[in-house]
Design a protein around this motif. Structure first.
Motif, PDB file in Angstrom:
ATOM      1  N   THR A   1      69.826  31.689  44.989  1.00 35.97           N
ATOM      2  CA  THR A   1      68.491  31.436  45.522  1.00 35.97           C
ATOM      3  C   THR A   1      67.884  30.325  44.679  1.00 35.97           C
ATOM      4  O   THR A   1      67.793  30.449  43.449  1.00 35.97           O
ATOM      5  N   VAL A   2      67.469  29.234  45.327  1.00 33.54           N
ATOM      6  CA  VAL A   2      66.980  28.060  44.601  1.00 33.54           C
ATOM      7  C   VAL A   2      65.482  27.884  44.865  1.00 33.54           C
ATOM      8  O   VAL A   2      65.061  27.707  46.015  1.00 33.54           O
ATOM      9  N   VAL A   3      64.700  27.952  43.799  1.00 33.68           N
ATOM     10  CA  VAL A   3      63.258  27.726  43.848  1.00 33.68           C
ATOM     11  C   VAL A   3      62.963  26.431  43.108  1.00 33.68           C
ATOM     12  O   VAL A   3      63.514  26.196  42.026  1.00 33.68           O
ATOM     13  N   VAL A   4      62.104  25.595  43.681  1.00 32.31           N
ATOM     14  CA  VAL A   4      61.780  24.295  43.085  1.00 32.31           C
ATOM     15  C   VAL A   4      60.272  24.196  42.872  1.00 32.31           C
ATOM     16  O   VAL A   4      59.500  24.922  43.509  1.00 32.31           O
ATOM     17  N   ASP A   5      59.868  23.303  41.983  1.00 33.55           N
ATOM     18  CA  ASP A   5      58.430  23.213  41.726  1.00 33.55           C
ATOM     19  C   ASP A   5      57.674  22.642  42.930  1.00 33.55           C
ATOM     20  O   ASP A   5      56.713  23.216  43.407  1.00 33.55           O
ATOM     21  N   GLU A   6      58.124  21.488  43.462  1.00 35.29           N
ATOM     22  CA  GLU A   6      57.455  20.891  44.621  1.00 35.29           C
ATOM     23  C   GLU A   6      58.474  20.056  45.373  1.00 35.29           C
ATOM     24  O   GLU A   6      59.157  19.222  44.780  1.00 35.29           O
ATOM     25  N   LEU A   7      58.605  20.292  46.659  1.00 38.66           N
ATOM     26  CA  LEU A   7      59.735  19.762  47.417  1.00 38.66           C
ATOM     27  C   LEU A   7      59.785  18.239  47.433  1.00 38.66           C
ATOM     28  O   LEU A   7      60.856  17.645  47.217  1.00 38.66           O
ATOM     29  N   ASP A   8      58.663  17.573  47.682  1.00 33.26           N
ATOM     30  CA  ASP A   8      58.678  16.114  47.761  1.00 33.26           C
ATOM     31  C   ASP A   8      59.132  15.498  46.441  1.00 33.26           C
ATOM     32  O   ASP A   8      59.928  14.552  46.422  1.00 33.26           O
ATOM     33  N   ALA A   9      58.625  16.034  45.340  1.00 36.09           N
ATOM     34  CA  ALA A   9      59.006  15.519  44.026  1.00 36.09           C
ATOM     35  C   ALA A   9      60.491  15.762  43.756  1.00 36.09           C
ATOM     36  O   ALA A   9      61.197  14.892  43.232  1.00 36.09           O
ATOM     37  N   ILE A  10      60.969  16.938  44.117  1.00 38.88           N
ATOM     38  CA  ILE A  10      62.381  17.289  43.900  1.00 38.88           C
ATOM     39  C   ILE A  10      63.301  16.372  44.696  1.00 38.88           C
ATOM     40  O   ILE A  10      64.319  15.874  44.184  1.00 38.88           O
ATOM     41  N   LEU A  11      62.971  16.125  45.959  1.00 34.56           N
ATOM     42  CA  LEU A  11      63.825  15.303  46.808  1.00 34.56           C
ATOM     43  C   LEU A  11      63.852  13.848  46.362  1.00 34.56           C
ATOM     44  O   LEU A  11      64.812  13.123  46.640  1.00 34.56           O
ATOM     45  N   GLU A  12      62.828  13.432  45.641  1.00 35.22           N
ATOM     46  CA  GLU A  12      62.788  12.055  45.151  1.00 35.22           C
ATOM     47  C   GLU A  12      63.408  11.915  43.763  1.00 35.22           C
ATOM     48  O   GLU A  12      63.993  10.873  43.449  1.00 35.22           O
ATOM     49  N   GLU A  13      63.342  12.962  42.932  1.00 41.91           N
ATOM     50  CA  GLU A  13      63.655  12.789  41.517  1.00 41.91           C
ATOM     51  C   GLU A  13      64.777  13.666  40.967  1.00 41.91           C
ATOM     52  O   GLU A  13      65.336  13.339  39.918  1.00 41.91           O
ATOM     53  N   SER A  14      65.105  14.768  41.595  1.00 36.97           N
ATOM     54  CA  SER A  14      66.064  15.699  41.001  1.00 36.97           C
ATOM     55  C   SER A  14      67.495  15.301  41.316  1.00 36.97           C
ATOM     56  O   SER A  14      67.962  15.452  42.452  1.00 36.97           O
ATOM     57  N   GLY A  15      68.232  14.870  40.305  1.00 37.79           N
ATOM     58  CA  GLY A  15      69.618  14.497  40.498  1.00 37.79           C
ATOM     59  C   GLY A  15      70.474  15.643  40.990  1.00 37.79           C
ATOM     60  O   GLY A  15      71.362  15.463  41.832  1.00 37.79           O
ATOM     61  N   GLU A  16      70.220  16.864  40.485  1.00 38.38           N
ATOM     62  CA  GLU A  16      70.994  18.025  40.933  1.00 38.38           C
ATOM     63  C   GLU A  16      70.835  18.270  42.428  1.00 38.38           C
ATOM     64  O   GLU A  16      71.807  18.467  43.158  1.00 38.38           O
ATOM     65  N   ILE A  17      69.593  18.295  42.876  1.00 40.15           N
ATOM     66  CA  ILE A  17      69.323  18.613  44.276  1.00 40.15           C
ATOM     67  C   ILE A  17      69.805  17.489  45.186  1.00 40.15           C
ATOM     68  O   ILE A  17      70.426  17.742  46.235  1.00 40.15           O
ATOM     69  N   ILE A  18      69.543  16.256  44.812  1.00 36.26           N
ATOM     70  CA  ILE A  18      69.989  15.117  45.609  1.00 36.26           C
ATOM     71  C   ILE A  18      71.506  15.131  45.753  1.00 36.26           C
ATOM     72  O   ILE A  18      72.058  14.964  46.849  1.00 36.26           O
ATOM     73  N   HIS A  19      72.214  15.366  44.643  1.00 38.87           N
ATOM     74  CA  HIS A  19      73.677  15.382  44.668  1.00 38.87           C
ATOM     75  C   HIS A  19      74.192  16.519  45.548  1.00 38.87           C
ATOM     76  O   HIS A  19      75.115  16.333  46.374  1.00 38.87           O
ATOM     77  N   ALA A  20      73.608  17.707  45.404  1.00 34.62           N
ATOM     78  CA  ALA A  20      74.065  18.865  46.179  1.00 34.62           C
ATOM     79  C   ALA A  20      73.789  18.686  47.668  1.00 34.62           C
ATOM     80  O   ALA A  20      74.600  19.092  48.512  1.00 34.62           O
ATOM     81  N   LEU A  21      72.673  18.071  48.016  1.00 28.60           N
ATOM     82  CA  LEU A  21      72.367  17.796  49.420  1.00 28.60           C
ATOM     83  C   LEU A  21      73.355  16.796  50.000  1.00 28.60           C
ATOM     84  O   LEU A  21      73.887  16.983  51.111  1.00 28.60           O
ATOM     85  N   GLU A  22      73.620  15.727  49.259  1.00 23.51           N
ATOM     86  CA  GLU A  22      74.530  14.695  49.750  1.00 23.51           C
ATOM     87  C   GLU A  22      75.963  15.227  49.873  1.00 23.51           C
ATOM     88  O   GLU A  22      76.720  14.807  50.758  1.00 23.51           O
ATOM     89  N   ALA A  23      76.320  16.164  49.016  1.00 21.27           N
ATOM     90  CA  ALA A  23      77.662  16.754  49.056  1.00 21.27           C
ATOM     91  C   ALA A  23      77.797  17.843  50.116  1.00 21.27           C
ATOM     92  O   ALA A  23      78.901  18.340  50.363  1.00 21.27           O
TER      93      ALA A  23
END
Length: 306
Positions: free
Chosen positions: A234-256
């Motif tokens: 279960t993945v909880v993030v601080d704020e979605l827009d910021a995460i999608l722009e800045e989080s390398g982990e989330i960006i990488h996992a989405l692209e993969a």
């Protein structure tokens, strides 16, 4: 009109970790309720300079933070947090490095209190830099520790950290290591506070039940967590827009294709949702957002501008 300036000693004396956690929790609830105007932060020179702001509508108060980051110097974070409110002539200026460490610890306290099992008491902290002490303090405030293992590539730095925290952790078993994979095997809570650009440990190293906080990677080029962990948690993030722009982990996992956007829950929504079973593995990913700084600045303003 005057400006009250407060540095690290004044901030530390004025705000306890419990107060910080409570303030940040309420701020995220207000964020979920639409109480904040919060632009995505401005990052210059690949995140070496950051500008953040937040306006709280119901109190007509605003926070502005400017800082620079350089992990080759001490302190790594320098800058200012400025607080103003339409109902007050005076405004407050606070040391950004101290506010950042305190609010980053506090949001981990909020997430750990929400997501970690009530009996969890074994913490592995990876990274012994400037953010590390408040990670420990925040977890300890919501889940009293029985054991702390600090992992760092430089063992002497890990040892120095546990020695400095020892007076605050009576009765806690204190360990150090240079091997993250081994150190997380029996952890109940893991905190990652590094500037890593690749995962710190394989997903297979973690126990079946664990809560993981990751706060170190704040740019798309940085990663602390493996895709497989995000896919199975279960993945909880601080704020979605910021995460999608800045989080390398989330960006990488989405692209993969390891996760989808629908798998991400914002912290404010998780705090206000009916009681839910989050599962045996939970992850909190934070890049840091301005409402956290606003929450600490408001505490300071109430204490120093009263």
């Amino acid at each position: 009109m005057k400006a009250m300036t407060v540095g690290e000693p004044e901030i530390r004396e004025a705000v306890t970790m419990k107060e910080a956690i409570d303030a940040v929790r309420h701020a995220f609830v207000d964020l979920a309720g639409g109480e904040f105007e919060m632009p995505t932060r401005t990052a210059l020179r690949d995140g070496q300079f950051l500008v953040m702001s937040a306006h709280h509508r119901s109190t007509a108060s605003a926070m502005f933070k400017t800082l620079s980051l350089n992990f080759e110097r001490k302190p790594a974070i320098t800058g200012t947090v400025t607080w103003s409110e339409t109902g007050r002539l005076d405004h407050l200026i606070a040391d950004a490095g101290t506010v950042t460490a305190l609010r980053t610890g506090a949001v981990v306290g909020v997430a750990t209190d929400l997501l970690a099992p009530p009996e969890a008491g074994r913490l592995t902290l990876i990274g012994a830099g400037g953010q590390a002490p408040d990670q420990v303090r925040a977890v300890h405030a919501v889940r009293p520790l029985r054991q702390l293992t600090v992992v760092d590539a430089a063992l002497d730095r890990a040892q120095a950290l546990v020695e400095s925290l020892a007076p605050e952790l009576p009765g806690v078993e204190l360990l150090t290591s240079t091997d993250a994979g081994s150190a997380v095997r029996e952890a109940e809570i893991v905190c990652c506070a590094t500037n890593a650009t690749s995962p710190l440990f394989p997903e297979s190293a973690l126990p079946a039940q664990v809560h993981v906080n990751a706060i170190g990677a704040y740019r798309p080029t940085m990663r602390e967590l493996p895709d497989a962990l995000l896919a199975g948690s279960t993945v909880v993030v601080d704020e979605l827009d910021a995460i999608l722009e800045e989080s390398g982990e989330i960006i990488h996992a989405l692209e993969a294709g390891a996760i989808t956007r629908d798998a991400l829950t914002e912290l404010g929504a998780a705090l206000t949702a009916p009681t839910a079973d989050f599962g045996k593995r939970t992850v909190f990913k934070s890049v840091g957002v301005a409402v956290q700084d606003w929450a600490i600045a408001r505490l300071l303003a109430d204490k120093f501008l009263a």
